[in-house]
Scaffold this motif. Structure first.
Motif, short mmCIF file in Angstrom:
data_model
loop_
_atom_site.label_atom_id
_atom_site.label_comp_id
_atom_site.label_asym_id
_atom_site.label_seq_id
_atom_site.Cartn_x
_atom_site.Cartn_y
_atom_site.Cartn_z
N SER A 1 0.86 -1.18 0.00
CA SER A 1 0.00 0.00 0.00
C SER A 1 0.90 1.24 0.00
O SER A 1 0.94 2.00 0.98
CB SER A 1 -0.92 0.00 1.23
OG SER A 1 -1.82 1.09 1.18
N PRO A 2 1.64 1.44 -1.09
CA PRO A 2 2.59 2.56 -1.12
C PRO A 2 1.93 3.92 -0.95
O PRO A 2 2.52 4.83 -0.37
CB PRO A 2 3.26 2.43 -2.49
CG PRO A 2 2.32 1.59 -3.31
CD PRO A 2 1.67 0.66 -2.34
N ALA A 3 0.70 4.07 -1.44
CA ALA A 3 0.02 5.36 -1.31
C ALA A 3 -0.19 5.73 0.16
O ALA A 3 -0.01 6.89 0.55
CB ALA A 3 -1.33 5.32 -2.03
N LEU A 4 -0.52 4.74 0.98
CA LEU A 4 -0.71 5.00 2.41
C LEU A 4 0.62 5.38 3.05
O LEU A 4 0.69 6.33 3.85
CB LEU A 4 -1.31 3.77 3.09
CG LEU A 4 -1.48 3.84 4.61
CD1 LEU A 4 -2.36 5.03 4.99
CD2 LEU A 4 -2.07 2.53 5.14
N GLY A 5 1.68 4.66 2.70
CA GLY A 5 2.98 4.96 3.26
C GLY A 5 3.46 6.36 2.88
O GLY A 5 3.96 7.12 3.73
N TRP A 6 3.29 6.71 1.62
CA TRP A 6 3.72 8.04 1.17
C TRP A 6 2.84 9.13 1.76
O TRP A 6 3.32 10.25 2.03
CB TRP A 6 3.70 8.11 -0.36
CG TRP A 6 4.91 7.49 -0.98
CD1 TRP A 6 5.00 6.29 -1.63
CD2 TRP A 6 6.23 8.04 -1.00
NE1 TRP A 6 6.29 6.05 -2.06
CE2 TRP A 6 7.06 7.12 -1.68
CE3 TRP A 6 6.80 9.21 -0.51
CZ2 TRP A 6 8.42 7.34 -1.88
CZ3 TRP A 6 8.15 9.44 -0.70
CH2 TRP A 6 8.95 8.52 -1.38
N SER A 7 1.57 8.86 1.98
CA SER A 7 0.70 9.85 2.61
C SER A 7 1.15 10.13 4.04
O SER A 7 1.24 11.30 4.46
CB SER A 7 -0.75 9.35 2.61
OG SER A 7 -1.25 9.23 1.30
N ALA A 8 1.45 9.08 4.77
CA ALA A 8 1.95 9.26 6.14
C ALA A 8 3.26 10.03 6.12
O ALA A 8 3.48 10.92 6.96
CB ALA A 8 2.13 7.89 6.81
N ALA A 9 4.13 9.71 5.17
CA ALA A 9 5.42 10.40 5.06
C ALA A 9 5.22 11.88 4.73
O ALA A 9 5.89 12.76 5.30
CB ALA A 9 6.28 9.73 4.00
N ALA A 10 4.30 12.17 3.82
CA ALA A 10 4.06 13.56 3.43
C ALA A 10 3.55 14.38 4.60
O ALA A 10 4.00 15.52 4.83
CB ALA A 10 3.06 13.61 2.28
N PHE A 11 2.61 13.83 5.36
CA PHE A 11 2.09 14.56 6.51
C PHE A 11 3.16 14.72 7.59
O PHE A 11 3.20 15.74 8.29
CB PHE A 11 0.85 13.87 7.08
CG PHE A 11 -0.39 14.05 6.25
CD1 PHE A 11 -0.82 15.32 5.90
CD2 PHE A 11 -1.11 12.96 5.81
CE1 PHE A 11 -1.97 15.50 5.13
CE2 PHE A 11 -2.26 13.12 5.04
CZ PHE A 11 -2.68 14.40 4.70
N ALA A 12 4.03 13.72 7.74
CA ALA A 12 5.12 13.83 8.71
C ALA A 12 6.05 14.98 8.35
O ALA A 12 6.46 15.77 9.22
CB ALA A 12 5.90 12.51 8.78
N VAL A 13 6.39 15.10 7.08
CA VAL A 13 7.23 16.21 6.63
C VAL A 13 6.49 17.54 6.82
O VAL A 13 7.10 18.56 7.19
CB VAL A 13 7.64 16.01 5.15
CG1 VAL A 13 8.34 17.25 4.61
CG2 VAL A 13 8.54 14.79 5.01
N LEU A 14 5.19 17.55 6.60
CA LEU A 14 4.41 18.78 6.75
C LEU A 14 4.43 19.28 8.18
O LEU A 14 4.49 20.51 8.41
CB LEU A 14 2.97 18.54 6.29
CG LEU A 14 2.05 19.76 6.29
CD1 LEU A 14 2.59 20.84 5.35
CD2 LEU A 14 0.64 19.35 5.87
N THR A 15 4.39 18.38 9.15
CA THR A 15 4.43 18.84 10.55
C THR A 15 5.72 19.60 10.82
O THR A 15 5.72 20.63 11.50
CB THR A 15 4.32 17.65 11.52
OG1 THR A 15 5.45 16.78 11.38
CG2 THR A 15 3.05 16.86 11.31
N ALA A 16 6.84 19.08 10.29
CA ALA A 16 8.13 19.75 10.48
C ALA A 16 8.17 21.08 9.72
O ALA A 16 8.74 22.06 10.19
CB ALA A 16 9.27 18.85 10.04
N TYR A 17 7.57 21.09 8.53
CA TYR A 17 7.54 22.33 7.74
C TYR A 17 6.82 23.44 8.49
O TYR A 17 7.30 24.58 8.54
CB TYR A 17 6.86 22.08 6.39
CG TYR A 17 6.60 23.35 5.62
CD1 TYR A 17 7.64 23.97 4.92
CD2 TYR A 17 5.34 23.95 5.63
CE1 TYR A 17 7.42 25.16 4.24
CE2 TYR A 17 5.12 25.14 4.96
CZ TYR A 17 6.15 25.74 4.26
OH TYR A 17 5.93 26.92 3.60
#
Length: 233
Positions: free
Chosen positions: A131-147
């Motif tokens: 489920s790469p889309a789920l993994g990348w979504s979690a990663a994107a939101f994780a980066v957004l928190t730091a941004y």
């Protein structure tokens, strides 16, 4: 790593240091002193966190296509490397600040490896459960928190490390999921556990980004609103 550029483990007294109780433990101080006394720089420790994250990513990915004991061992290794990533994040700042080995390019190495590490671990877990889309979504939101946190700092606001899914929280979720998945291999529930963990991280990081964004907007507007309210009517 520099004292002022390390919001996760540096910058004592600046308000930009992530509050970590482990930093004040005897074992952490002992290891930090040992590292600082050797030819080990804070930047190298930060870079090592990416290696640990890459190993965790590979373990999550490979475990998804394995069964039985090999899968269980890979999940346990993933848990170990997730925690090793956090230890690197702890000791880079301690060596820089308490060890007095801050480096000019520390601000870059403080932030860049963390973003890479989040992406590697979460995307790797997503590929492991197909489920790469789920993994990348979690990663994107994780980066957004730091941004959002760094956007606030760039605008003069104190670093916002609020949750519910800050870095240590998402690594705790993924570590727990890896351990539980290793146990659940016996019932073939391991992929469902990792999937549930990724959903928790994705939802939690999205909420965290929104919460930090709200805090930032309120903080930026507060002086203006205070000035308006103090004007004579």
């Amino acid at each position: 790593m520099t004292a002022s550029g390390d919001p996760s483990s540096g910058g004592a007294g600046t308000g930009d240091r992530r509050p970590l109780s482990s930093r004040d433990t005897r074992w952490a101080r002992s290891i930090a002193r040992w590292l600082a006394a050797r030819a080990i720089t804070p930047n190298r420790i930060s870079q090592a966190s990416m290696v640990a994250a890459a190993a965790a990513s590979a373990c999550f990915w490979l475990a998804g296509s394995r069964a039985g004991l090999p899968a269980a061992l890979l999940f346990l290794a993933a848990a170990l490397f997730c925690q090793l990533r956090l230890l690197c994040n702890l000791f880079d700042g301690m060596v820089a600040v308490e060890g007095g080995k801050a480096e000019a390019d520390g601000p870059f190495w403080n932030e860049f490896p963390d973003r890479i590490a989040d992406i590697l671990i979460l995307a790797g877990a997503g590929y492991g459960i197909d489920s790469p889309a789920l993994g990348w979504s979690a990663a994107a939101f994780a980066v957004l928190t730091a941004y959002v946190r760094e956007l606030g700092r760039a605008n003069g606001a104190p670093a916002d490390f609020s949750g519910p899914m800050a870095k240590q929280h998402r690594m705790a979720v993924m570590t727990a999921a890896a351990v539980l998945a290793a146990i659940a291999v016996a019932w073939q529930w391991q992929l469902a556990i990792v999937e549930a963990a990724l959903w928790v991280v994705a939802a939690g990081t999205a909420l965290t980004a929104l919460r930090r964004g709200r805090n930032l907007v309120r903080g930026l507007r507060a002086p203006v609103e205070a000035a308006v309210s103090s004007r004579p009517q």
